[in-house]
Design a protein around this motif. Structure first.
Motif, PDB file in Angstrom:
ATOM      1  N   GLY A 119       0.824  -1.209   0.000  1.00  0.00           N
ATOM      2  CA  GLY A 119       0.000   0.000   0.000  1.00  0.00           C
ATOM      3  C   GLY A 119       0.856   1.257   0.000  1.00  0.00           C
ATOM      4  N   LEU A 120       0.214   2.366  -0.331  1.00  0.00           N
ATOM      5  CA  LEU A 120       0.926   3.643  -0.385  1.00  0.00           C
ATOM      6  C   LEU A 120      -0.035   4.757  -0.007  1.00  0.00           C
ATOM      7  N   THR A 121       0.411   5.618   0.886  1.00  0.00           N
ATOM      8  CA  THR A 121      -0.398   6.788   1.229  1.00  0.00           C
ATOM      9  C   THR A 121       0.216   8.016   0.577  1.00  0.00           C
ATOM     10  N   VAL A 127     -10.200   6.692 -21.936  1.00  0.00           N
ATOM     11  CA  VAL A 127     -10.132   7.750 -20.932  1.00  0.00           C
ATOM     12  C   VAL A 127     -10.769   7.241 -19.643  1.00  0.00           C
ATOM     13  N   CYS A 128     -10.028   7.328 -18.541  1.00  0.00           N
ATOM     14  CA  CYS A 128     -10.552   6.900 -17.243  1.00  0.00           C
ATOM     15  C   CYS A 128     -11.125   8.114 -16.530  1.00  0.00           C
ATOM     16  N   ILE A 129     -12.374   7.983 -16.105  1.00  0.00           N
ATOM     17  CA  ILE A 129     -13.077   9.124 -15.532  1.00  0.00           C
ATOM     18  C   ILE A 129     -13.663   8.734 -14.185  1.00  0.00           C
ATOM     19  N   LYS A 130     -13.448   9.576 -13.203  1.00  0.00           N
ATOM     20  CA  LYS A 130     -14.020   9.298 -11.882  1.00  0.00           C
ATOM     21  C   LYS A 130     -15.088  10.333 -11.558  1.00  0.00           C
ATOM     22  N   GLN A 131     -16.152   9.869 -10.937  1.00  0.00           N
ATOM     23  CA  GLN A 131     -17.153  10.811 -10.449  1.00  0.00           C
ATOM     24  C   GLN A 131     -16.783  11.213  -9.019  1.00  0.00           C
ATOM     25  N   GLY A 144     -14.830   0.850  -2.014  1.00  0.00           N
ATOM     26  CA  GLY A 144     -13.858   1.118  -0.961  1.00  0.00           C
ATOM     27  C   GLY A 144     -12.443   0.681  -1.274  1.00  0.00           C
ATOM     28  N   GLY A 145     -12.173   0.401  -2.554  1.00  0.00           N
ATOM     29  CA  GLY A 145     -10.827  -0.038  -2.914  1.00  0.00           C
ATOM     30  C   GLY A 145      -9.824   1.097  -2.851  1.00  0.00           C
ATOM     31  N   ASP A 146      -8.578   0.781  -2.507  1.00  0.00           N
ATOM     32  CA  ASP A 146      -7.549   1.822  -2.543  1.00  0.00           C
ATOM     33  C   ASP A 146      -7.002   1.906  -3.965  1.00  0.00           C
ATOM     34  N   THR A 147      -5.917   2.642  -4.170  1.00  0.00           N
ATOM     35  CA  THR A 147      -5.467   2.863  -5.548  1.00  0.00           C
ATOM     36  C   THR A 147      -4.932   1.582  -6.168  1.00  0.00           C
ATOM     37  N   ALA A 184      -6.195  -1.473  -5.629  1.00  0.00           N
ATOM     38  CA  ALA A 184      -7.384  -2.205  -6.075  1.00  0.00           C
ATOM     39  C   ALA A 184      -8.027  -1.511  -7.281  1.00  0.00           C
ATOM     40  N   THR A 185      -8.089  -0.190  -7.232  1.00  0.00           N
ATOM     41  CA  THR A 185      -8.718   0.560  -8.321  1.00  0.00           C
ATOM     42  C   THR A 185      -7.955   0.356  -9.633  1.00  0.00           C
ATOM     43  N   SER A 186      -6.633   0.424  -9.573  1.00  0.00           N
ATOM     44  CA  SER A 186      -5.856   0.303 -10.810  1.00  0.00           C
ATOM     45  C   SER A 186      -5.932  -1.125 -11.349  1.00  0.00           C
ATOM     46  N   TYR A 226      -4.928  14.000 -11.027  1.00  0.00           N
ATOM     47  CA  TYR A 226      -5.409  13.588  -9.706  1.00  0.00           C
ATOM     48  C   TYR A 226      -6.886  13.919  -9.594  1.00  0.00           C
ATOM     49  N   THR A 227      -7.508  13.420  -8.534  1.00  0.00           N
ATOM     50  CA  THR A 227      -8.929  13.685  -8.329  1.00  0.00           C
ATOM     51  C   THR A 227      -9.086  14.805  -7.300  1.00  0.00           C
ATOM     52  N   SER A 228     -10.291  15.350  -7.243  1.00  0.00           N
ATOM     53  CA  SER A 228     -10.513  16.428  -6.274  1.00  0.00           C
ATOM     54  C   SER A 228     -11.023  15.886  -4.945  1.00  0.00           C
ATOM     55  N   ASP A 229     -11.244  14.581  -4.849  1.00  0.00           N
ATOM     56  CA  ASP A 229     -11.658  14.064  -3.536  1.00  0.00           C
ATOM     57  C   ASP A 229     -10.484  13.453  -2.778  1.00  0.00           C
ATOM     58  N   SER A 230     -10.031  12.253  -3.175  1.00  0.00           N
ATOM     59  CA  SER A 230      -8.908  11.734  -2.375  1.00  0.00           C
ATOM     60  C   SER A 230      -7.550  12.134  -2.937  1.00  0.00           C
ATOM     61  N   GLU A 231      -7.509  12.694  -4.133  1.00  0.00           N
ATOM     62  CA  GLU A 231      -6.320  13.351  -4.707  1.00  0.00           C
ATOM     63  C   GLU A 231      -4.993  12.616  -4.511  1.00  0.00           C
ATOM     64  N   THR A 232      -4.987  11.304  -4.662  1.00  0.00           N
ATOM     65  CA  THR A 232      -3.713  10.621  -4.465  1.00  0.00           C
ATOM     66  C   THR A 232      -2.778  10.728  -5.665  1.00  0.00           C
ATOM     67  N   ALA A 233      -3.322  10.881  -6.877  1.00  0.00           N
ATOM     68  CA  ALA A 233      -2.512  10.886  -8.098  1.00  0.00           C
ATOM     69  C   ALA A 233      -1.770   9.569  -8.303  1.00  0.00           C
ATOM     70  N   GLN A 234      -2.275   8.480  -7.712  1.00  0.00           N
ATOM     71  CA  GLN A 234      -1.574   7.200  -7.783  1.00  0.00           C
ATOM     72  C   GLN A 234      -2.161   6.247  -8.814  1.00  0.00           C
ATOM     73  N   VAL A 235      -3.415   6.457  -9.178  1.00  0.00           N
ATOM     74  CA  VAL A 235      -4.075   5.482 -10.042  1.00  0.00           C
ATOM     75  C   VAL A 235      -3.397   5.407 -11.419  1.00  0.00           C
ATOM     76  N   GLY A 236      -3.077   6.553 -12.012  1.00  0.00           N
ATOM     77  CA  GLY A 236      -2.449   6.558 -13.341  1.00  0.00           C
ATOM     78  C   GLY A 236      -1.156   5.747 -13.368  1.00  0.00           C
TER      79      GLY A 236
HETATM   80  C1  LIG Z   1     -10.177  10.246   2.554  1.00  0.00           C
HETATM   81  C2  LIG Z   1      -9.582   9.214   1.654  1.00  0.00           C
HETATM   82  C3  LIG Z   1      -8.192   9.079   1.578  1.00  0.00           C
HETATM   83  C4  LIG Z   1      -7.620   8.100   0.747  1.00  0.00           C
HETATM   84  N1  LIG Z   1      -6.262   7.950   0.711  1.00  0.00           N
HETATM   85  C5  LIG Z   1      -5.721   6.934  -0.004  1.00  0.00           C
HETATM   86  C6  LIG Z   1      -4.309   6.700   0.001  1.00  0.00           C
HETATM   87  O1  LIG Z   1      -3.551   7.441   0.621  1.00  0.00           O
HETATM   88  N2  LIG Z   1      -3.820   5.644  -0.714  1.00  0.00           N
HETATM   89  C7  LIG Z   1      -4.638   4.832  -1.436  1.00  0.00           C
HETATM   90  O2  LIG Z   1      -4.137   3.892  -2.062  1.00  0.00           O
HETATM   91  N3  LIG Z   1      -5.961   5.046  -1.498  1.00  0.00           N
HETATM   92  C8  LIG Z   1      -6.523   6.068  -0.783  1.00  0.00           C
HETATM   93  N4  LIG Z   1      -7.872   6.264  -0.832  1.00  0.00           N
HETATM   94  C9  LIG Z   1      -8.685   5.434  -1.733  1.00  0.00           C
HETATM   95  C10 LIG Z   1      -8.847   6.117  -3.098  1.00  0.00           C
HETATM   96  O3  LIG Z   1      -9.734   7.181  -2.954  1.00  0.00           O
HETATM   97  C11 LIG Z   1      -9.417   5.170  -4.124  1.00  0.00           C
HETATM   98  O4  LIG Z   1      -8.482   4.219  -4.451  1.00  0.00           O
HETATM   99  C12 LIG Z   1      -9.902   5.791  -5.406  1.00  0.00           C
HETATM  100  O5  LIG Z   1     -10.606   4.771  -6.098  1.00  0.00           O
HETATM  101  C13 LIG Z   1      -8.839   6.292  -6.373  1.00  0.00           C
HETATM  102  O6  LIG Z   1      -7.990   7.206  -5.843  1.00  0.00           O
HETATM  103  P1  LIG Z   1      -7.985   8.747  -6.240  1.00  0.00           P
HETATM  104  O7  LIG Z   1      -9.372   9.254  -6.248  1.00  0.00           O
HETATM  105  O8  LIG Z   1      -7.030   9.376  -5.308  1.00  0.00           O
HETATM  106  O9  LIG Z   1      -7.447   8.736  -7.712  1.00  0.00           O
HETATM  107  P2  LIG Z   1      -6.210   9.514  -8.421  1.00  0.00           P
HETATM  108  O10 LIG Z   1      -5.068   8.618  -8.464  1.00  0.00           O
HETATM  109  O11 LIG Z   1      -5.998  10.859  -7.818  1.00  0.00           O
HETATM  110  O12 LIG Z   1      -6.907   9.645  -9.822  1.00  0.00           O
HETATM  111  C14 LIG Z   1      -6.183   9.922 -10.989  1.00  0.00           C
HETATM  112  C15 LIG Z   1      -6.958   9.481 -12.175  1.00  0.00           C
HETATM  113  O13 LIG Z   1      -7.165   8.082 -12.143  1.00  0.00           O
HETATM  114  C16 LIG Z   1      -8.418   7.774 -12.764  1.00  0.00           C
HETATM  115  N5  LIG Z   1      -9.334   7.193 -11.781  1.00  0.00           N
HETATM  116  C17 LIG Z   1      -9.252   7.199 -10.432  1.00  0.00           C
HETATM  117  N6  LIG Z   1     -10.302   6.576  -9.878  1.00  0.00           N
HETATM  118  C18 LIG Z   1     -11.081   6.163 -10.906  1.00  0.00           C
HETATM  119  C19 LIG Z   1     -12.325   5.469 -10.995  1.00  0.00           C
HETATM  120  N7  LIG Z   1     -12.982   5.089  -9.910  1.00  0.00           N
HETATM  121  N8  LIG Z   1     -12.842   5.216 -12.227  1.00  0.00           N
HETATM  122  C20 LIG Z   1     -12.198   5.604 -13.350  1.00  0.00           C
HETATM  123  N9  LIG Z   1     -11.031   6.267 -13.314  1.00  0.00           N
HETATM  124  C21 LIG Z   1     -10.470   6.545 -12.122  1.00  0.00           C
HETATM  125  C22 LIG Z   1      -8.960   9.073 -13.274  1.00  0.00           C
HETATM  126  O14 LIG Z   1      -8.498   9.291 -14.575  1.00  0.00           O
HETATM  127  C23 LIG Z   1      -8.332  10.074 -12.324  1.00  0.00           C
HETATM  128  O15 LIG Z   1      -8.292  11.377 -12.859  1.00  0.00           O
HETATM  129  C24 LIG Z   1      -8.453   7.254  -0.015  1.00  0.00           C
HETATM  130  C25 LIG Z   1      -9.830   7.429   0.042  1.00  0.00           C
HETATM  131  C26 LIG Z   1     -10.404   8.372   0.873  1.00  0.00           C
HETATM  132  C27 LIG Z   1     -11.893   8.505   0.913  1.00  0.00           C
END
Ligand SMILES: Cc1cc2nc3c(=O)[nH]c(=O)nc-3n(C[C@H](O)[C@H](O)[C@H](O)COP(=O)(O)OP(=O)(O)OC[C@H]3O[C@@H](n4cnc5c(N)ncnc54)[C@H](O)[C@@H]3O)c2cc1C
Ligand SMILES: Cc1cc2nc3c(=O)[nH]c(=O)nc-3n(C[C@H](O)[C@H](O)[C@H](O)COP(=O)(O)OP(=O)(O)OC[C@H]3O[C@@H](n4cnc5c(N)ncnc54)[C@H](O)[C@@H]3O)c2cc1C
Lengths: 330, 281
Positions: A116-118, B6-10, B92-95, B97-99, B121-131
């Motif tokens: 995992g990574l935060t 294109v990957c899009i998150k709501q 509830g998946g983290d990045t 699981a999402t990726s 990055y996203t405007s909610d959890s903003e990790t920038a890790q999924v890409g």
């Molecule tokens: C408060 C909070 C904190 C969190 N902190 C962490 C953390 O530190 N580490 C961690 O691993 N997870 C964390 N998570 C979980 C994380 O929100 C989810 O994994 C989420 O699905 C993707 O992360 P992101 O929104 O930060 O995506 P980012 O990596 O910021 O998104 C970048 C791009 O990836 C694509 N993308 C992301 N999500 C989706 C989607 N569901 N569908 C299609 N495209 C998508 C979009 O193109 C998006 O613009 C957290 C969640 C919450 C609620």
């Protein structure tokens, strides 16, 4: 094998970006609590200077992979190297500075290691169970999440610059240097740097500025607004503005902060004569510390500030400039 | 002709913080969602590439059923079709699981893609890790924070500004980029576009079984990171109010916060000639 906490050495902007040194300091505190050693990992070419620096700033061990082919930062090579080194040495924790490079490298390494990574932490602590509690902002700084990686190793986090204090340079500190040869089977780069250019330092973007001085309509006039540039210069910061200010032509459109402009996340935000409309505040909630100046103590901007100064924006700006000049010159 | 994904998150609306101050927990359901801003820029980049070189754009989102809305919006803007990944077990998946989940869907729906575009990055959890993690999952090269994309001689020519460097990169095909919000301002979907998107749009809905996902790698259970607490830091903010003459307030600011300010600007501010006078007295 010794338990260890690793810090990835992000030396590219050594003189501006001290995050690696800040992480070494923090790693020392954490390591003391779990009986681990602090190790910096340096990848590159002709990097002895940095190796010595990291030891002088608290690295007890430095793992070095030095090779001409690592002369420039390479995402793919670095990710593979970090993965292999981590598999060999099994650190408990890997900390990476939240530079643009670090924030791209870390998720790749974490994925490769299946851990995992935060992201972008603003706090790190050890729990009673010896786990790393990672504290990270979300929703534009409106919420803070505490995250653990209970079962997977290493525990990984990227950490924002400017949160922790570096240990002052100390030449009498000692560290072991472990040199690892470059593996022969590194993948060929599928992403190649064709050209690059260092951005002039003055061109720091609002988004990256550690100090932002933001002015609103309450500054009164273009002439008075100009004072903010002097203040920003003394604070090594940038000037931002609200929409009425941009529309009035007191500053370029580029400086607009808000929904229609830029998001900022400075360590300190000075906000002068700004009411705090949601279209503006949504873009500044990530600021770590806000000092707002407004005649009206009930303005939204004043309510969300750490320090709310009820005063005339111009007078306060002039007084700050004078005080800073006194303090910086002596 | 390029195959683009294109990957899009709501995400929640800017004005709606999904935080319940009474229960002090995250709200589960969004009252109103929107397309994550950076995803709009990624889609715009894809639309411009398509216009120049010809192409086909698949928009993919993972989320609750209502996330389908962002696919309609994407189609109204010009995407050719949409794929919604929705399943309780994905929630509830983290990045990591999402990726994994997104990668499985891309391999199933568009295995011969040329370019995957994400928001930076996203405007909610903003990790920038999924890409970056998606690039690893797909085993393709990836580059984050891209501001300009050109297609040249069977490869991508990319521009970005990172860590004070302006970089020009060449990336093999297929590849992945994450797009910043500085360029590619998203177009507004036209009313007709929206109407026809709702009338006859091509949206496929897939669940975990359709994608043959490994249950150990998705959702909360498949996530290495665990969120143990979420709170609002503004509730803890002190909000110190200062008033009086400008001089008095400035003295008070430096008395309390000189360390903080000097830390941010990297200059020593403690020595002051007034203090020096006091010392020599
Ligand atoms: C408060 C909070 C904190 C969190 N902190 C962490 C953390 O530190 N580490 C961690 O691993 N997870 C964390 N998570 C979980 C994380 O929100 C989810 O994994 C989420 O699905 C993707 O992360 P992101 O929104 O930060 O995506 P980012 O990596 O910021 O998104 C970048 C791009 O990836 C694509 N993308 C992301 N999500 C989706 C989607 N569901 N569908 C299609 N495209 C998508 C979009 O193109 C998006 O613009 C957290 C969640 C919450 C609620
Ligand atoms: C779709 C849309 C998008 C928008 N996008 C943005 C955006 O991106 N960025 C943005 O900033 N705005 C944006 N706006 C505009 C926004 O709604 C506000 O109108 C704007 O932010 C207000 O700017 P202000 O605080 O400078 O001015 P005002 O709201 O007029 O506030 C001036 C403040 O100065 C104080 N003041 C007056 N005199 C003094 C003095 N002498 N000393 C100290 N304080 C004084 C007043 O008490 C008041 O609080 C947008 C609006 C819309 C509808």
């Amino acid at each position: 094998m010794n338990r260890s906490i690793w810090v990835f050495a992000d030396y590219r902007n050594y003189f501006q970006n001290r995050v690696t040194l800040q992480l070494l300091a923090k790693a020392n505190q954490l390591a003391a609590q779990i009986g681990a050693e602090v190790c910096a990992v340096v990848l590159g070419y002709k990097i002895d200077e940095y190796v010595a620096e990291y030891i002088a700033h608290g690295a007890q061990k430095v793992v070095v992979v030095e090779h001409r082919s690592l002369q420039k930062y390479s995402m793919e090579k670095y990710a593979v190297l970090m993965e292999r080194l981590a598999r060999d040495y099994q650190p408990e924790i890997i900390l990476i500075g939240a530079t643009a490079f670090g924030r791209e490298l870390a998720p790749r390494v974490a994925k490769r290691l299946g851990t995992g990574l935060t992201a972008d932490c603003i706090g790190l602590e050890m729990t009673e169970d010896g786990l790393l509690r990672q504290i990270a902002p979300s929703f534009g700084g409106n919420l803070v999440a505490e995250i653990l990686t209970p079962e997977h190793r290493p525990q990984m986090a990227t950490v924002r610059a400017g949160i922790f204090q570096e240990i002052p340079h100390n030449n009498s500190l000692h560290g072991e240097v472990v040199r690892i040869p470059l593996p022969k089977d590194l993948p060929k780069d599928r992403l190649r740097l064709i050209a690059y250019q260092r951005q002039p330092q003055r061109d720091q973007r609002l988004e990256d500025a550690r100090v932002v001085v933001c002015g609103g309509r309450g500054m009164g006039s273009k002439k008075k607004f100009k004072k903010l540039f002097e203040l920003a210069q003394l604070l090594a910061g940038e000037v931002g503005a609200t929409r009425p200010v941009v529309y009035a032509g007191w500053i370029d459109n580029d400086a607009l902060v808000g929904q229609a402009g830029r998001n900022i996340r400075p360590q300190i935000l000075f906000s002068f004569g700004i009411s705090g409309a949601i279209q503006h505040t949504a873009a500044v909630t990530d600021a770590e510390f806000i000092i707002a100046v407004n005649k009206n103590p009930n303005a939204t901007m004043m309510k969300m500030a750490d320090v709310a100064v009820v005063a005339d924006a111009n007078q306060l700006c002039s007084a700050l400039i004078k005080e800073l000049k006194d303090r910086i010159q002596t | 002709m390029l195959k683009l994904v294109v990957c899009i998150k709501q995400v929640p609306m800017v004005s709606e913080l999904p935080w319940d101050p009474n229960t002090r927990t995250l709200k589960r359901n969004l009252a109103e969602g929107m397309m994550n801003p950076a995803c709009g820029h990624a889609l715009e980049a894809a639309l411009q590439i398509k216009k120049q070189h010809g192409g086909h754009i698949v928009a993919i989102t993972m989320g609750p059923p209502m996330a389908e809305e962002v696919l309609y919006e994407a189609i109204a803007m010009g995407a050719d079709r949409g794929v919604l990944l929705t399943d309780r077990s994905m929630a509830g998946g983290d990045t990591s699981a999402t990726s994994y989940t997104l990668a499985r869907a891309i391999k199933k729906e568009c295995p011969d893609f040329d370019l995957v575009l994400c928001g930076c990055y996203t405007s909610d959890s903003e990790t920038a890790q999924v890409g970056p993690q998606l690039a690893e999952e797909l085993d393709v090269p990836g580059a984050a924070y891209i501001e300009h994309i050109a297609v040249k001689d069977g490869a991508f020519r990319l521009h970005r500004v990172t860590d004070n460097f302006l970089e020009v990169l060449e990336m093999d095909m297929p590849g992945l980029v994450t797009v910043t919000t500085h360029t590619y301002m998203p177009r507004y979907p036209s009313l007709e576009g929206l109407q026809s998107a709702f009338a006859r749009s091509d949206i496929k809905i897939l669940n975990a079984r359709d994608l043959r996902l490994d249950p150990a790698k998705i959702g909360v259970n498949g996530s290495p990171t665990k969120i143990i607490n979420v709170y609002s830091p503004t509730a803890a903010k002190k909000n110190i109010v200062m008033q009086g003459t400008a001089k008095k307030v400035v003295d008070e600011i430096f008395a309390k916060f000189a360390d903080r300010i000097s830390g941010a600007i990297g200059k020593d501010l403690k020595t002051h000639y007034h203090d020096n006078k006091a010392c020599t007295k």
